[in-house]
Design a protein around this motif. Structure first.
Motif, PDB file in Angstrom:
ATOM      1  N   SER A 396       9.543 -52.168 -72.650  1.00  0.00           N
ATOM      2  CA  SER A 396      10.208 -50.978 -72.131  1.00  0.00           C
ATOM      3  C   SER A 396       9.536 -49.733 -72.683  1.00  0.00           C
ATOM      4  CB  SER A 396      11.693 -50.989 -72.517  1.00  0.00           C
ATOM      5  OG  SER A 396      12.317 -49.783 -72.115  1.00  0.00           O
ATOM      6  N   LEU A 414       6.594 -40.806 -69.087  1.00  0.00           N
ATOM      7  CA  LEU A 414       6.410 -42.055 -68.332  1.00  0.00           C
ATOM      8  C   LEU A 414       7.502 -43.044 -68.687  1.00  0.00           C
ATOM      9  CD1 LEU A 414       3.139 -43.895 -67.588  1.00  0.00           C
ATOM     10  CD2 LEU A 414       4.947 -45.163 -68.743  1.00  0.00           C
ATOM     11  N   ASN A 415       8.020 -43.706 -67.680  1.00  0.00           N
ATOM     12  CA  ASN A 415       9.040 -44.743 -67.862  1.00  0.00           C
ATOM     13  C   ASN A 415       8.562 -46.040 -67.213  1.00  0.00           C
ATOM     14  OD1 ASN A 415      11.270 -43.165 -69.140  1.00  0.00           O
ATOM     15  ND2 ASN A 415      11.167 -42.030 -67.219  1.00  0.00           N
ATOM     16  N   LEU A 416       8.790 -47.141 -67.908  1.00  0.00           N
ATOM     17  CA  LEU A 416       8.368 -48.440 -67.375  1.00  0.00           C
ATOM     18  C   LEU A 416       9.197 -49.531 -68.038  1.00  0.00           C
ATOM     19  CD1 LEU A 416       6.412 -50.294 -65.785  1.00  0.00           C
ATOM     20  CD2 LEU A 416       4.890 -50.214 -67.788  1.00  0.00           C
ATOM     21  N   GLN A 417       9.666 -50.463 -67.209  1.00  0.00           N
ATOM     22  CA  GLN A 417      10.373 -51.637 -67.715  1.00  0.00           C
ATOM     23  C   GLN A 417       9.773 -52.883 -67.085  1.00  0.00           C
ATOM     24  OE1 GLN A 417      14.591 -51.017 -67.020  1.00  0.00           O
ATOM     25  NE2 GLN A 417      14.826 -49.970 -68.986  1.00  0.00           N
ATOM     26  N   ILE A 418       9.453 -53.865 -67.920  1.00  0.00           N
ATOM     27  CA  ILE A 418       8.839 -55.100 -67.453  1.00  0.00           C
ATOM     28  C   ILE A 418       9.667 -56.263 -67.975  1.00  0.00           C
ATOM     29  CG2 ILE A 418       6.779 -56.562 -67.530  1.00  0.00           C
ATOM     30  CD1 ILE A 418       5.121 -54.048 -67.935  1.00  0.00           C
ATOM     31  N   VAL A 424       3.040 -57.471 -63.214  1.00  0.00           N
ATOM     32  CA  VAL A 424       2.999 -56.069 -62.830  1.00  0.00           C
ATOM     33  C   VAL A 424       1.551 -55.619 -62.753  1.00  0.00           C
ATOM     34  CG1 VAL A 424       3.649 -53.721 -63.461  1.00  0.00           C
ATOM     35  CG2 VAL A 424       5.242 -55.609 -63.872  1.00  0.00           C
ATOM     36  N   ILE A 426      -1.038 -52.413 -62.249  1.00  0.00           N
ATOM     37  CA  ILE A 426      -1.102 -50.954 -62.361  1.00  0.00           C
ATOM     38  C   ILE A 426      -2.474 -50.498 -61.898  1.00  0.00           C
ATOM     39  CG2 ILE A 426      -0.988 -48.993 -63.937  1.00  0.00           C
ATOM     40  CD1 ILE A 426       0.820 -50.657 -65.740  1.00  0.00           C
ATOM     41  N   LEU A 600       2.241 -50.634 -59.336  1.00  0.00           N
ATOM     42  CA  LEU A 600       2.528 -49.273 -59.764  1.00  0.00           C
ATOM     43  C   LEU A 600       1.250 -48.453 -59.713  1.00  0.00           C
ATOM     44  CD1 LEU A 600       4.697 -50.137 -62.913  1.00  0.00           C
ATOM     45  CD2 LEU A 600       5.516 -49.623 -60.601  1.00  0.00           C
ATOM     46  N   LEU A 607       4.171 -43.046 -63.448  1.00  0.00           N
ATOM     47  CA  LEU A 607       4.014 -44.231 -62.611  1.00  0.00           C
ATOM     48  C   LEU A 607       4.878 -44.126 -61.369  1.00  0.00           C
ATOM     49  CD1 LEU A 607       4.031 -47.024 -65.349  1.00  0.00           C
ATOM     50  CD2 LEU A 607       2.083 -46.392 -63.915  1.00  0.00           C
ATOM     51  N   GLU A 609       5.995 -46.519 -58.001  1.00  0.00           N
ATOM     52  CA  GLU A 609       5.973 -47.871 -57.452  1.00  0.00           C
ATOM     53  C   GLU A 609       5.565 -47.816 -55.987  1.00  0.00           C
ATOM     54  OE1 GLU A 609       8.712 -51.926 -57.491  1.00  0.00           O
ATOM     55  OE2 GLU A 609       9.175 -50.196 -58.754  1.00  0.00           O
TER      56      GLU A 609
END
Length: 612
Positions: A396, A414-418, A424, A426, A600, A607, A609
């Protein structure tokens, strides 16, 4: 018999001949000095004037010093010039043979040969060979002078010892050649292994294999030390035998002859006997000159001769090679297949079309200025500031911002959750910050603002070592170490079983090709994997990352430097791997996005999507 390649220029050969001449001149002057010294002592003890002899002694002493000083100056100057010339010749030969030579020899052994090897050769040839030849000829010159000016019968008897000099050298060179060759091989192996580790230091760090490789280097260093000590012990034993044998025997014989001549009155019965006695003993000492050079022969001579053999073999295109496998139909090992497999880009990595490799290097350089106070041994259960999110959330990033000192922001809010088990992808333009983002995920960089959580644990200066151990990073060009396929895999898991090795190769879609090699897992890969195609090398790197057992797999443009067929094989491998691993892929190829769960796009530090 084929003529040996010359390793000296005409100027170098002339310097060797000059050294021979000056050595003989010094011996001639020294012999004259001994005879004149005997005459001067005889004159002095008999009460006669010896001023003429004294003047002659001074002139001869100056002549000896001048000839020796000139010889040494010529030799030292020639050593430097001939070494530079030989190094240039070797480099031209290397460029002519092409980089494929590294598939047969390690770069470390080539560097050792071109640097210390050429120095040993030219010190042997230019600073030792000429004086050694002169010393070998000097006994004949001394005995001729003894026969003409002192006593022919003494000279004839001492002549019997002259053939023993080359006999001693021949016998002891044979006895120590094996020890010397082993010592040289150990030094070359250590130099090759050390350079290999330095070249692949980034990969070793990413694989957390620096300790194991360090232990291997320490073992190689100890073997080199023991080999050197055995060589020194053998040399010292030889010198002891020479001193106790030949030198003592010759001096004893010379003294006995002198005593015999004095007792039977052959040189007279009065004080005039002093002159031939001093002259004979002094000339006998000069007969030891070749044996005095033997000690240098076993240090400078044998090392120079051993390296001469290596250099001549290299220049003739017959450089010693390590065993190579002969591939079957499915193995891409010929030069044509290597080029077709994308390996031609080995020399073009710096100009990769995405340019992220340069960004990555800059990332690491700038990261050196960050807080380096990192603590080891962090347990995964430690409280690192865990966040309270869903249990299936693996990685996260929240409000992440990053900028290099003095530079513009690379990432902004930047925000990202995996999630665990998610793939994913990029993508983004060159310079958009993809490699920087990857380095943050790996823990090699720390965010300026915001937070990164992995398995619920916060990334900070104290936890970054733990972060690095949780993920495996495969770059667009990962170093393949000299050795075999097996050794490249087992550096991340020394206790891995045969079944585990084949399983990770199968996941990387490389097992069938390896099985087609006659030596299988024990196939030598050459320097930086030059015996493999680009696709094979990249899949071997992927298999190595899988064997590490880490759940998070970070891939930075793994297919940008290979052909379409190899790309398809890696893409299929990733589809299989993604069933068990969490995959984050940086790419600019559309074909690599097809199997991703999410795609992304990185733009303006954030980022977005997009639909795969």
């Amino acid at each position: 018999m084929a003529k040996k390649l010359s390793l000296s220029r005409p100027a170098g050969t002339l310097a060797i001949i000059t050294s021979v001449f000056l050595t003989l001149l010094s011996v001639l002057l020294a012999a004259g000095f001994m005879i004149l010294l005997g005459s001067a002592l005889g004159q002095a003890l008999s009460g006669k004037s010896f001023s003429g002899q004294l003047s002659g002694l001074i002139v001869l002493a100056i002549g000896i010093g001048g000839s020796e000083g000139t010889r040494i100056a010529i030799e030292q100057r020639s050593v430097h010039k001939e070494q530079v010339a030989l190094q240039s010749r070797l480099l031209r030969s290397y460029f002519h043979q092409g980089p494929g030579v590294l598939a047969r020899r390690r770069a470390g052994s080539l560097v050792d040969m071109i640097t210390s090897g050429t120095e040993k050769i030219q010190r042997y040839r230019q600073a030792f060979l000429g004086s050694m030849i002169g010393a070998m000829l000097s006994p004949l010159l001394v005995l001729v002078i003894m026969a003409l000016f002192v006593d022919p019968w003494c000279a004839l008897i001492l002549l019997a010892f002259v053939p023993l000099v080359p006999l001693f050298i021949f016998i002891f060179s044979k006895l120590t050649r094996k020890v010397s060759s082993k010592s040289r091989r150990r030094r070359n192996q250590l130099a090759a292994a050390y350079l290999d580790a330095i070249s692949g230091l980034e990969t070793l760090s990413l694989l957390d294999a620096t300790d194991s490789r360090g232990q291997e280097l320490a073992k190689a260093g100890e073997e080199n030390r023991l080999s050197t000590m055995r060589l020194l012990a053998a040399n010292q034993l030889i010198l002891l035998v020479i001193d106790l044998g030949f030198n003592l025997l010759l001096l004893t014989c010379g003294f006995a002859l002198t005593l015999w001549k004095v007792l039977n009155g052959s040189w007279g019965t009065d004080i005039t006997v002093i002159a031939p006695v001093v002259s004979t003993l002094g000339l006998t000492l000069l007969l030891l000159e070749p044996m005095n050079k033997i000690g240098a022969f076993f240090y400078a001579g044998m090392a120079g001769m051993a390296n001469q053999r290596l250099v001549r073999a290299f220049l003739s295109g017959k450089a010693p090679s390590r065993p190579q496998h002969k591939p079957g139909k499915e193995a891409l090992l010929t030069p044509e297949n290597t080029v077709a497999g994308g390996r031609q880009t080995r020399s073009e990595d710096a100009a990769a079309d995405m340019g992220d490799g340069q960004d990555l290097g800059n990332d690491r350089n700038r990261d050196a200025n960050q807080d380096s106070r990192i603590e080891d041994g962090l347990d995964s259960d430690q409280d690192l500031g865990a966040e309270s999110d869903s249990p299936d959330l693996l990685l996260s990033m929240r409000g992440l911002s990053f900028a290099y000192p003095g530079g513009k922001p690379v990432l902004s809010e930047l925000n990202l959750q995996i999630k665990s088990g998610e793939w994913v992808a990029i993508c983004g333009a060159s310079g958009a910050g993809k490699s920087t983002l990857m380095e943050l995920m790996k823990g090699n960089l720390l965010p300026r603002k915001g937070a990164i959580y992995l398995q619920g644990h916060l990334l900070n200066a104290e936890s970054r070592d733990w972060f690095r151990r949780q993920s495996a990073l495969v770059l667009q060009r990962t170093w393949i170490f000299s050795g075999t396929i097996r050794s490249n895999l087992m550096m991340v898991s020394p206790r891995a079983s045969e079944a585990q090795l084949w399983d990770c190769l199968k996941q990387a879609r490389l097992d069938q090709e390896i099985r087609s090699f006659p030596q299988g897992l024990d196939t030598p890969v050459g320097e930086d994997g030059y015996a493999l195609s680009g696709g094979q090398a990249q899949r071997l790197s992927l298999a190595r990352a899988l064997l590490s057992g880490r759940k998070l797999l970070l891939l930075d443009e793994p297919t940008s430097q290979i052909d379409l067929e190899s790309e398809a094989a890696i893409t299929q491998a990733l589809a299989e791997v993604a069933k068990e691993k969490t995959v984050v892929l940086l790419t600019h190829r559309a074909s690599a996005l097809a199997n991703a769960d999410r795609v992304l796009y990185l733009k303006n530090g954030a980022l977005e999507e997009v639909t795969p």
